[in-house]
Design a protein around this motif. Sequence first.
Motif, mmCIF file in Angstrom:
data_model
loop_
_atom_site.group_PDB
_atom_site.id
_atom_site.type_symbol
_atom_site.label_atom_id
_atom_site.label_comp_id
_atom_site.label_asym_id
_atom_site.label_seq_id
_atom_site.Cartn_x
_atom_site.Cartn_y
_atom_site.Cartn_z
ATOM 1 N N LEU A 153 66.413 63.688 18.252
ATOM 2 C CA LEU A 153 66.325 63.414 19.685
ATOM 3 C C LEU A 153 67.006 62.073 19.947
ATOM 4 C CD1 LEU A 153 65.108 64.511 22.357
ATOM 5 C CD2 LEU A 153 63.164 62.970 21.950
ATOM 6 N N THR A 154 67.982 62.085 20.838
ATOM 7 C CA THR A 154 68.738 60.870 21.133
ATOM 8 C C THR A 154 69.053 60.841 22.620
ATOM 9 O OG1 THR A 154 70.733 59.622 20.558
ATOM 10 C CG2 THR A 154 70.936 62.014 20.651
ATOM 11 N N THR A 155 69.659 59.765 23.054
ATOM 12 C CA THR A 155 70.014 59.665 24.479
ATOM 13 C C THR A 155 71.086 60.693 24.816
ATOM 14 O OG1 THR A 155 71.599 57.929 23.893
ATOM 15 C CG2 THR A 155 69.432 57.236 24.656
ATOM 16 N N SER A 156 71.116 61.128 26.049
ATOM 17 C CA SER A 156 72.042 62.170 26.480
ATOM 18 C C SER A 156 73.484 61.661 26.459
ATOM 19 C CB SER A 156 71.669 62.644 27.888
ATOM 20 O OG SER A 156 71.783 61.568 28.808
ATOM 21 N N PRO A 157 74.492 62.535 26.379
ATOM 22 C CA PRO A 157 75.886 62.108 26.322
ATOM 23 C C PRO A 157 76.309 61.263 27.516
ATOM 24 C CG PRO A 157 75.696 64.429 25.738
ATOM 25 C CD PRO A 157 74.351 63.998 26.233
ATOM 26 N N ASP A 158 75.856 61.606 28.723
ATOM 27 C CA ASP A 158 76.270 60.831 29.885
ATOM 28 C C ASP A 158 75.680 59.429 29.856
ATOM 29 O OD1 ASP A 158 73.765 61.955 30.166
ATOM 30 O OD2 ASP A 158 73.852 61.933 32.362
ATOM 31 N N GLN A 159 74.435 59.310 29.385
ATOM 32 C CA GLN A 159 73.814 57.995 29.276
ATOM 33 C C GLN A 159 74.516 57.148 28.197
ATOM 34 O OE1 GLN A 159 71.257 56.700 31.157
ATOM 35 N NE2 GLN A 159 71.357 58.553 32.424
ATOM 36 N N GLU A 160 74.853 57.806 27.066
ATOM 37 C CA GLU A 160 75.506 57.086 25.976
ATOM 38 C C GLU A 160 76.920 56.669 26.376
ATOM 39 O OE1 GLU A 160 75.147 55.281 22.354
ATOM 40 O OE2 GLU A 160 73.628 56.554 23.294
ATOM 41 N N ALA A 161 77.636 57.553 27.110
ATOM 42 C CA ALA A 161 78.987 57.228 27.557
ATOM 43 C C ALA A 161 78.970 56.044 28.510
ATOM 44 C CB ALA A 161 79.623 58.447 28.226
ATOM 45 N N GLU A 162 77.998 56.017 29.406
ATOM 46 C CA GLU A 162 77.900 54.907 30.355
ATOM 47 C C GLU A 162 77.597 53.598 29.616
ATOM 48 O OE1 GLU A 162 78.078 52.882 33.868
ATOM 49 O OE2 GLU A 162 78.529 55.021 33.558
ATOM 50 N N TRP A 171 55.971 63.855 22.382
ATOM 51 C CA TRP A 171 56.009 62.440 22.001
ATOM 52 C C TRP A 171 55.700 61.512 23.183
ATOM 53 C CZ3 TRP A 171 60.970 63.779 18.971
ATOM 54 C CH2 TRP A 171 60.665 64.003 17.617
ATOM 55 N N SER A 172 55.237 62.091 24.279
ATOM 56 C CA SER A 172 54.844 61.323 25.477
ATOM 57 C C SER A 172 56.010 60.489 26.010
ATOM 58 C CB SER A 172 53.633 60.410 25.175
ATOM 59 O OG SER A 172 52.555 61.172 24.695
ATOM 60 N N LEU A 173 57.192 61.139 26.093
ATOM 61 C CA LEU A 173 58.386 60.447 26.603
ATOM 62 C C LEU A 173 58.681 60.960 28.003
ATOM 63 C CD1 LEU A 173 60.712 60.647 23.448
ATOM 64 C CD2 LEU A 173 59.417 58.666 24.256
ATOM 65 N N PRO A 174 58.795 60.031 29.003
ATOM 66 C CA PRO A 174 59.137 60.475 30.363
ATOM 67 C C PRO A 174 60.643 60.711 30.491
ATOM 68 C CG PRO A 174 58.847 58.100 30.322
ATOM 69 C CD PRO A 174 58.553 58.576 28.931
ATOM 70 N N ASN A 175 61.043 61.277 31.648
ATOM 71 C CA ASN A 175 62.460 61.470 31.972
ATOM 72 C C ASN A 175 63.210 62.214 30.854
ATOM 73 O OD1 ASN A 175 62.029 59.896 34.347
ATOM 74 N ND2 ASN A 175 62.432 58.024 33.169
ATOM 75 N N SER A 176 62.826 63.449 30.628
ATOM 76 C CA SER A 176 63.444 64.246 29.554
ATOM 77 C C SER A 176 64.925 64.509 29.818
ATOM 78 C CB SER A 176 62.706 65.581 29.410
ATOM 79 O OG SER A 176 62.772 66.334 30.629
ATOM 80 N N GLU A 177 65.365 64.402 31.080
ATOM 81 C CA GLU A 177 66.784 64.646 31.381
ATOM 82 C C GLU A 177 67.686 63.561 30.800
ATOM 83 O OE1 GLU A 177 64.941 62.324 34.722
ATOM 84 O OE2 GLU A 177 64.462 64.167 33.592
ATOM 85 N N ARG A 178 67.125 62.441 30.367
ATOM 86 C CA ARG A 178 67.922 61.361 29.794
ATOM 87 C C ARG A 178 68.059 61.486 28.279
ATOM 88 N NH1 ARG A 178 65.910 55.713 32.256
ATOM 89 N NH2 ARG A 178 67.844 55.110 31.191
ATOM 90 N N TYR A 179 67.534 62.595 27.748
ATOM 91 C CA TYR A 179 67.597 62.805 26.299
ATOM 92 C C TYR A 179 68.419 64.058 25.980
ATOM 93 C CZ TYR A 179 63.935 59.287 25.987
ATOM 94 O OH TYR A 179 63.230 58.130 26.072
ATOM 95 N N ALA A 180 68.809 64.146 24.727
ATOM 96 C CA ALA A 180 69.551 65.319 24.245
ATOM 97 C C ALA A 180 69.267 65.495 22.762
ATOM 98 C CB ALA A 180 71.053 65.145 24.474
#
Length: 820
Positions: free
Chosen positions: A77-86, A41-50
């Motif tokens: 596909l959604t934002t990662s738990p740490d990003q969502e918690a912050e 899907w041409s999304l950068p920074n895959s570590e920010r997803y979960a």
Amino acid sequence: MPPPKDVVKIAIQMVGAIPQLIELQQTKPLASVLKDVCDAWSLPNSERYALQYADGRQTYITESNRRDIKNGSILRLTTSPDQEAERLYVGIQSKNVDVKTDSLKKLASLSQDITFAQEFISRNGLKQIYSIVEEGNDTGEMLAHTLKAFTELMEHDFVSWENLSTVFIKKIVSYVNMNAVDASIQQLSLSVLENMVPTSRLLFEVVSKEVTLDRLLTYLQATNAQLQLKAMALLIALLLSATDAERRDMMDYLREKNIRQFIHKNIIHSSEPLGDEMAHYLYVMQSVSLNLCEHRMKLSMDPYSQEQRDLLQSLRQTAFESESEVPAGTFSTERRRSLCAKEFRKLGFLNNSNPAEDLRRAPPGLLALDNMVYFSRSTPSAYSRFILENSSREDKHECPFARSSIQLTLILCEILHIGEPCSETAQAFYPMFFGQDHFFEELFCICIQLVNKTWKEMRATQEDFDKVMQVVREQITRTLSLKPTSLELFKTRVNALNYSEILKLRQTERLHQEETLAVPVLELREKLKPELLELIRQQRLLHLCEGTLFRKISSRRRQDKLWYCRLSPNHKMLHYGDVEEGVQSPPIESLPEKIPVADMKMLLVGKECPHTKEKSSGKQNKDVLELAFSIVHDVEEYCLNFIAPTRYEPKGKAGTKGKKQIFEENRETLRFYLRIILGASAIYAVVNLVIFYSAASAWTWVAFIFSLVVYGTSYRSMNSMAKPSFTDDGSLADGGIDLNMEQGMAEHLKDVILLTAIVQVLSCFSLYVWYFWLLAPGRALYLLWVNILGPWFTAESSPAAQEPNEKKQRRQERRQMKRF
């Protein structure tokens, strides 16, 4: 070709994008899978997803739970738990009310996921939630989301409940105690307190002090089913966390507030169906309440306790009130002690000289005594009827009240699981428990009368005590399985389930079990059947070859001689002959007489035997008739007559009377004696008051009135004893006392009617015939002397030791009678 086991086919969604259909390799690192999805899907920074489940609880996919993914699963596909918690941690601190509310709502939803909860708590997010609650500025929807998020976060056990501040706890309590609060907030506050109470003694004391039972009862009376459920949950948590003394005080207070009746009416019988969670709480409340009996159940009787001795004596005084009112100076101490022992024996105690010994067995301990005392005080008429009815029976047919009560109490404790810890998942409660304050005692009162009824139906003797109690246990268990809604309905159903019905149910279940047996089992049974029958035949032949010692009956009906009979080893001859006293197994050579087995024609039993038809003085003894049998042999039909030394009763005791049979026989008996009364009275009236009216004197009228009084009293007593009881639908519940029971009070009443009728008819010739009626009071005085007065005046110096000797003597007399 099927896909490999480590590959699952799934769909991945993202808002505003076309879903991807991929084959997920479980051996591939999750970070690499995410990078491939983001690259598509041409999304950068895959570590920010979960990845997250799109349906259900929307749990995050991690390396620990990725194996739970099934073929056809839909992920998102959604934002990662740490990003969502912050993001949410910042959002709940926003000054913007809308942002703060949306963040708390999202937080309450995501807090169910353990991965997100761990990330949020690590950012000290709980401290911020504490602040929102303690400040108390936010109410309504925002506060509800806050409490929901707090509850979900604490469920993961990352933080101890003991770390909560006093201010926070009091704030939660205030929401419970306030009336002007939204119902959703009250539900969540009750849920928080419920989870808090079991964690520590300190929290239990705080909650139990701040939230009163009256407040919880108010919630139970609400129409909101969820509010009722949460209030019940907190109440159960308080009961389970309390000490035994605190639990007893709480249950006493709830009993005073009639909580059982309210639950029975407004929760169990409400218009809404009962949920599994509420059913479990009702089970726990029932179990906690019944377990209050555990202390008395495990406590043996103390013979030195004056209070316990008084309870024991009250049983005797209630049953034998008239005898117990004899002045203290009338009899000596020894005679009074002998009288008490006799009365305790009639009550059914095994150790009648010291009945406290019977109650030293724990369980059921003092609980059995409490039940007996409750029965005697709550239903004194039923208690007296139970005791007096069995006192009038023959000794071996008496149903022992005390022994039955002790065993019945133990059975009820086992059925109701008293003394056992509460199950964490069980939902089996009895609706009728909540319709009665003294449930266990009232249930005992019904069941002890059931014991007496079943005892009569089985025509049981003392040797059948365990069989009767097994049937009673089955009657109670089967009836409880129907979940009756009230004790009255339980009483009706358990009385309808009589002994004959139990036998039918057993037979039906046995046949059903046989029908459901596997074919190999049926084949094995048929194969073993001939061998088992042959084994039984060999065992019986072996017993015949060993022989048996019999009492010999002479022409004068004496049984002072012995003779022995045995089968020859080749099973062709029956040898018999006289033997001396003390000889147990004489050799076959010492038996001079013998008859061929081939010459035996038939076997006669009971009244058909020739030696039972011979002339004898008095009434034939029933036991002798049951033990008699004769072997008819040779052409002249010579009989070899026997009286068996013992009786072998068939298993199951088939010859029993049901309530319908007793009812019909009682009705015929009453009709028969009514005809006798009317016939005798009519003959007397026609002869003396019509034909010879001029010769009638005042004594003629006195005799007529006297006979009518005797008839009326006797017939009315019999009618009262045989009075049946019916259920609400008109079916027969109890046929009454069997008027044809041997050695019963009805036998004496029937004798009085017959004697009066005979004397009345014969008095048409002479009034002096009425002197023969004095046989009735003479017989009564004889029975009074033999059963009551005689033992008083003939009591020995050691009455405590005399009672066992009397029992031993009666036992020896019965054995001699059986040998005859």
